[in-house]
Motif scaffolding. Structure first.
Motif, short mmCIF file in Angstrom:
data_model
loop_
_atom_site.label_atom_id
_atom_site.label_comp_id
_atom_site.label_asym_id
_atom_site.label_seq_id
_atom_site.Cartn_x
_atom_site.Cartn_y
_atom_site.Cartn_z
N ARG A 1 0.84 -1.21 0.00
CA ARG A 1 0.00 0.00 0.00
C ARG A 1 0.87 1.26 0.00
NH1 ARG A 1 -2.97 -3.37 3.95
NH2 ARG A 1 -4.72 -4.22 2.78
N ILE B 1 2.34 2.17 -3.46
CA ILE B 1 1.53 2.71 -4.56
C ILE B 1 1.25 4.20 -4.40
CG2 ILE B 1 0.45 0.46 -4.90
CD1 ILE B 1 -2.13 1.58 -3.82
N THR C 1 -6.32 3.78 0.10
CA THR C 1 -5.02 3.26 0.57
C THR C 1 -4.77 3.69 2.00
OG1 THR C 1 -4.23 3.49 -1.69
CG2 THR C 1 -2.57 3.14 -0.01
N SER D 1 -6.06 -9.69 -9.68
CA SER D 1 -5.91 -9.63 -8.23
C SER D 1 -7.24 -9.97 -7.55
CB SER D 1 -5.40 -8.25 -7.80
OG SER D 1 -6.36 -7.27 -8.07
N HIS E 1 -1.05 -8.69 -3.18
CA HIS E 1 -0.39 -7.41 -2.91
C HIS E 1 0.74 -7.14 -3.91
CE1 HIS E 1 -2.64 -6.48 0.64
NE2 HIS E 1 -2.35 -7.65 1.20
N LYS F 1 -0.15 -5.11 -7.07
CA LYS F 1 -0.47 -3.68 -6.97
C LYS F 1 0.56 -2.77 -7.63
CE LYS F 1 -3.44 -3.91 -2.93
NZ LYS F 1 -3.51 -3.80 -1.46
N CYS G 1 0.06 -0.08 -10.75
CA CYS G 1 0.43 1.35 -10.63
C CYS G 1 1.33 1.79 -11.78
CB CYS G 1 1.15 1.60 -9.32
SG CYS G 1 0.05 1.47 -7.94
#
Lengths: 175, 360
Positions: free
Chosen positions: B8, B11, B50, B187, B214, B217, B221
């Motif tokens: 998290r 990103i 986030t 995902s 995860h 991610k 991005c």
């Protein structure tokens, strides 16, 4: 290898005349219209199955001129053959009556068209004759102009949606 | 730091860059706030989602905020892409049917989340939880809806990426966006699979599958950032790549042309004189025309049917003729003409196959 020095001045001259008349880009139909106007009679266009080595041919009948192109050609190839055959008319390679005293009218030709007539007509094959070389050179000079016209007509000149230009900026080069 | 937290945190910079770029563009292009808001809102919402997901242990408020913000971000992205691509930004984007129906589904998911208010352990962060049907149903509906939204975006962007009449940077932008949401969908599938496995055979794979979730991610991005780059930045490498590919194609075409003109020399037309006279013939046109003409002559003598050979078979035939120093004058007019379709691709394939064969 075939050299084009003997036909080049005539090709150059005709190319300039056509460009002056039709502008920097033009469609195939517009080119055919110019052929018909310069010959003073209708130009008929047709597609037929032709034998190997015969991409297209052109000839003058009693009442009309004819361009005949092989029917199973890919579109981009057909375009070149169209332009090659039209070039024969501009270069004055096609007599008004291509088959002398045997020249039929268009109506008779439609009823009795056979392979013999195509073999006797001017046809695009190898470049062993100056007339074929000249027509091919002139056709290849016309090709980019007609292609550009077709792309614009068909909406294939790519542009970005204005809202995306606003967001991310415009492209610099041609797509 | 847990895998989820580090993913998290990783990103956030990407979305901050996109946020700053859109704000900068707003000031530079004097864009209306309505148009800018359509772009900015999903970015702001993802940053909010986030931030609320970083709250550990989860609270009811953070769970609801994360779910609502994530769904709204994806939904607004979908509506925004659709409207920008069709060059229409509606006056009231929140009243479009698509947005309202998507929001109704999100509300349904939020109700499912609320129903597990006494069981808030985060499944994707490997926290402990009570394995009740409400818990599984809330996660399944949450990621199921995300999968549906992502699938719709992939459908939309992929369709635009395949538009032959569209500008090349526009298509590339849609390719990046499409792949970004393929990974979002993937995902979601990973989480659904993880839920299914945990509910049926226990949590042996839970941590590993969560790590995969995860791990996707940052990929999303990077792809989203690429899809948001200014046109100029996309244009330069794309132009370089296309130019390079065109040069390679020209090289292989010239190679094949040279070989075929050895077999059918009567088909080569010297156009050098045109350049001297200030006229230009498209080189590619010349190559492809003379190769096609030569192919017809070769086929009329050596291929008993009018169908195009497979590229490797044609290359093999040409290789044999070259080795035997065969020279042909013109087509055998008694034979049917070969049907030549999709010329450029076929010809380039033949050229590559022939070069490979001759190098052996």
């Amino acid at each position: 290898m075939m050299h084009d020095h003997e036909v080049l001045p005539q090709v150059h001259h005709i190319f300039n005349l056509v460009r002056t008349e039709l502008g920097p880009t033009f469609g195939r139909d517009r080119l055919f219209w110019l052929v018909a106007r310069s010959r003073g009679r209708p130009l008929m266009y047709e597609q037929r199955p032709l034998r190997a080595g015969y991409h297209g041919c052109c000839f003058g009948l009693l009442d009309v001129d004819v361009i005949c192109v092989r029917s199973n050609l890919a579109p981009e190839r057909a375009r070149f053959v169209d332009l090659h055959e039209a070039s024969h008319f501009f270069l004055q390679h096609v007599p008004r009556h291509s088959f002398g005293e045997d020249t039929p009218s268009y109506a008779a030709y439609c009823q009795h068209a056979d392979a013999g007539i195509f073999a006797r007509a001017l046809h695009r094959s190898v470049y062993d004759r100056p007339t074929e070389r000249a027509a091919e050179l002139l056709g290849r000079l016309f090709a980019p102009m007609v292609r550009h016209y077709d792309r614009v007509r068909d909406g294939h000149v790519a542009t970005l949606p204005p809202s995306l230009v606003d967001l991310y900026g415009d492209e610099q080069g041609d797509p | 730091m847990s895998v989820g937290t580090s993913a998290r945190l990783s990103i956030i910079p990407f979305f901050l860059v996109i946020l700053v770029y859109y704000l900068h563009g707003h000031a530079r292009a004097h864009r209306t706030w309505r148009a800018t808001a359509v772009l900015l809102l999903p970015v702001v919402l993802i940053l909010c989602a986030t931030a609320t997901a970083l709250v550990q242990p989860s609270t009811m408020l953070s769970v609801l905020a994360t779910t609502a913000a994530t769904h709204q971000a994806v939904l607004l992205t979908y509506v925004g892409i659709e409207h920008f691509n069709t060059n229409t930004v509606p006056r009231h984007i929140f009243w479009t049917i698509r947005y309202r129906s998507g929001t109704m589904l999100t509300i349904g998911v939020l109700i499912m989340e609320w129903l597990r208010r006494d069981n808030l352990g985060s499944f994707i962060d490997n926290a402990s939880f009570e394995p009740t049907w409400r818990y599984y149903a809330s996660y399944a509906s949450n990621y199921g809806l995300l999968l549906v939204f992502s699938g719709q975006i992939v459908h939309l962007t992929w369709r635009e990426a395949r538009r032959a009449d569209a500008a090349r940077t526009y298509r590339l932008r849609n390719v990046f966006a499409s792949w970004a949401f393929v990974f979002v969908a993937l995902s979601a599938v990973v989480v659904e699979l993880n839920l299914l496995l945990t509910a049926t055979i226990g949590d042996a794979y839970r941590a590993d599958l969560n790590a995969v979730y995860h791990g996707l991610k940052p990929i999303v991005c990077v792809l989203l950032l690429l899809s948001s780059l200014p046109t100029l930045l996309l244009e330069r490498p794309l132009h370089y790549y296309l130019q390079r590919r065109q040069q390679q194609d020209e090289q292989v075409l010239a190679y094949l042309h040279g070989k075929m003109m050895r077999i059918v020399p009567t088909l080569h037309l010297d156009v050098d004189g045109l350049a001297d006279a200030g006229l230009a013939v498209d080189r590619d046109d010349q190559l492809i025309n003379e190769i096609s003409d030569a192919r017809e002559v070769v086929y009329s003598h050596h291929v008993p049917h009018p169908e195009l050979l497979a590229p490797h078979a044609e290359a093999e035939l040409l290789h044999r003729l070259l080795q035997e120093h065969v020279v042909l004058e013109q087509a055998d007019a008694e034979r049917p003409a070969v049907e030549q379709v999709n010329l450029l691709h076929h010809t380039i394939d033949v050229a590559r196959q022939l070069r490979k064969r001759e190098r052996r």
